[in-house]
Scaffold this active site. Structure first.
Site, PDB file in Angstrom:
ATOM      1  CG  ASP A  35      -1.986   0.984   1.058  1.00  0.00           C
ATOM      2  OD1 ASP A  35      -3.254   0.482   0.946  1.00  0.00           O
ATOM      3  OD2 ASP A  35      -1.657   2.104   1.084  1.00  0.00           O
ATOM      4  CB  ILE A  36       0.676   4.241  -1.997  1.00  0.00           C
ATOM      5  CG1 ILE A  36       1.610   5.430  -2.586  1.00  0.00           C
ATOM      6  CG2 ILE A  36      -0.488   5.102  -1.644  1.00  0.00           C
ATOM      7  CD1 ILE A  36       1.355   5.788  -3.947  1.00  0.00           C
ATOM      8  CG  ASN A  92     -11.435  -0.345   4.035  1.00  0.00           C
ATOM      9  OD1 ASN A  92     -11.828  -0.761   5.136  1.00  0.00           O
ATOM     10  ND2 ASN A  92     -10.404   0.050   3.756  1.00  0.00           N
ATOM     11  N   GLY A  98     -14.186   3.965   4.324  1.00  0.00           N
ATOM     12  CA  GLY A  98     -13.032   4.845   3.793  1.00  0.00           C
ATOM     13  C   GLY A  98     -12.567   4.129   2.394  1.00  0.00           C
ATOM     14  CB  SER A 100     -10.064   5.588  -1.767  1.00  0.00           C
ATOM     15  OG  SER A 100      -9.216   4.590  -1.630  1.00  0.00           O
ATOM     16  CG  HIS A 105      -8.546  -3.141  -2.496  1.00  0.00           C
ATOM     17  ND1 HIS A 105      -9.492  -2.349  -3.196  1.00  0.00           N
ATOM     18  CD2 HIS A 105      -8.490  -2.528  -1.470  1.00  0.00           C
ATOM     19  CE1 HIS A 105     -10.101  -1.353  -2.606  1.00  0.00           C
ATOM     20  NE2 HIS A 105      -9.265  -1.222  -1.584  1.00  0.00           N
TER      21      HIS A 105
HETATM   22  P1  DGP Z   1      -9.350   1.328   0.205  1.00  0.00           P
HETATM   23  O1  DGP Z   1      -9.571   2.517   1.010  1.00  0.00           O
HETATM   24  O2  DGP Z   1     -10.049   0.116   0.844  1.00  0.00           O
HETATM   25  O3  DGP Z   1     -10.134   1.470  -1.149  1.00  0.00           O
HETATM   26  O4  DGP Z   1      -7.891   1.124   0.072  1.00  0.00           O
HETATM   27  C1  DGP Z   1      -7.240   1.615  -1.109  1.00  0.00           C
HETATM   28  C2  DGP Z   1      -5.735   1.663  -0.855  1.00  0.00           C
HETATM   29  O5  DGP Z   1      -5.227   1.857  -1.898  1.00  0.00           O
HETATM   30  C3  DGP Z   1      -5.509   2.701   0.064  1.00  0.00           C
HETATM   31  O6  DGP Z   1      -5.032   1.942   1.405  1.00  0.00           O
HETATM   32  C4  DGP Z   1      -4.249   3.394  -0.435  1.00  0.00           C
HETATM   33  C5  DGP Z   1      -3.852   2.552  -1.575  1.00  0.00           C
HETATM   34  N1  DGP Z   1      -3.506   3.126  -2.888  1.00  0.00           N
HETATM   35  C6  DGP Z   1      -3.946   4.194  -3.547  1.00  0.00           C
HETATM   36  N2  DGP Z   1      -3.313   4.565  -4.822  1.00  0.00           N
HETATM   37  C7  DGP Z   1      -2.417   3.793  -4.632  1.00  0.00           C
HETATM   38  C8  DGP Z   1      -1.162   3.778  -5.521  1.00  0.00           C
HETATM   39  O7  DGP Z   1      -1.158   4.266  -6.700  1.00  0.00           O
HETATM   40  N3  DGP Z   1      -0.314   2.807  -5.455  1.00  0.00           N
HETATM   41  C9  DGP Z   1      -0.441   1.867  -4.270  1.00  0.00           C
HETATM   42  N4  DGP Z   1       0.541   1.107  -3.964  1.00  0.00           N
HETATM   43  N5  DGP Z   1      -1.502   2.001  -3.342  1.00  0.00           N
HETATM   44  C10 DGP Z   1      -2.114   2.676  -3.623  1.00  0.00           C
END
Ligand code: DGP
Length: 119
Positions: A35-36, A92, A98, A100, A105
């Site tokens: 996760d970023i 989520n 939250g 997004s 996933h």
């Molecule tokens: P959710 O909130 O459950 O939809 O999680 C989405 C996650 O995705 C959030 O924890 C941040 C992650 N995320 C968003 N954009 C990127 C990206 O470009 N790269 C990576 N590695 N993670 C990302």
């Protein structure tokens, strides 16, 4: 659940390699990457390669894919060294949680004690 890769989907673009990611697992059906914005020392996103919007409309045909996600989670927990110490798997769903990104996933979080219930 809906199928097909979506050109405008962030996670579809990550899976396709169009956007860089820190890969931790890859098989025929599943891709996983860090996760970023990590919420724990280990924070991995486990994603079906086939575009599925979210968990709200499962179909019987998706059963094998959902199992593949859980099997990948087990493997990743071993790889990351958190299988024994413990970890959390999170879906989520919707704004209050939250969510997004609208590509199914599973979050795998571990590497530190975590409060329950979460804040
Ligand atoms: P959710 O909130 O459950 O939809 O999680 C989405 C996650 O995705 C959030 O924890 C941040 C992650 N995320 C968003 N954009 C990127 C990206 O470009 N790269 C990576 N590695 N993670 C990302």
């Amino acid at each position: 659940m809906a199928e097909d890769t979506q050109a405008d989907c962030l996670f579809c673009r990550i899976i396709a390699g169009e956007i860089p990611s820190d890969k931790v697992y890859d098989d025929a059906q599943v891709y996983a990457f860090r996760d970023i914005n990590p919420g724990a020392p280990t924070h991995v996103l486990i994603v079906p390669k086939r575009h599925i919007r979210d968990v709200t409309a499962p179909e019987a045909a998706d059963g094998a894919l959902l199992l593949a996600l859980l099997r990948a989670a087990n493997t990743i927990a071993q790889q990351e060294g958190v299988a024994e110490s413990g970890y959390r798997l999170v879906w989520n769903v919707g704004p209050d949680a939250g969510q997004s990104v609208l590509h199914l996933h599973l979050h795998l979080l571990g590497g530190r004690p975590m409060a329950w219930p979460p804040g």
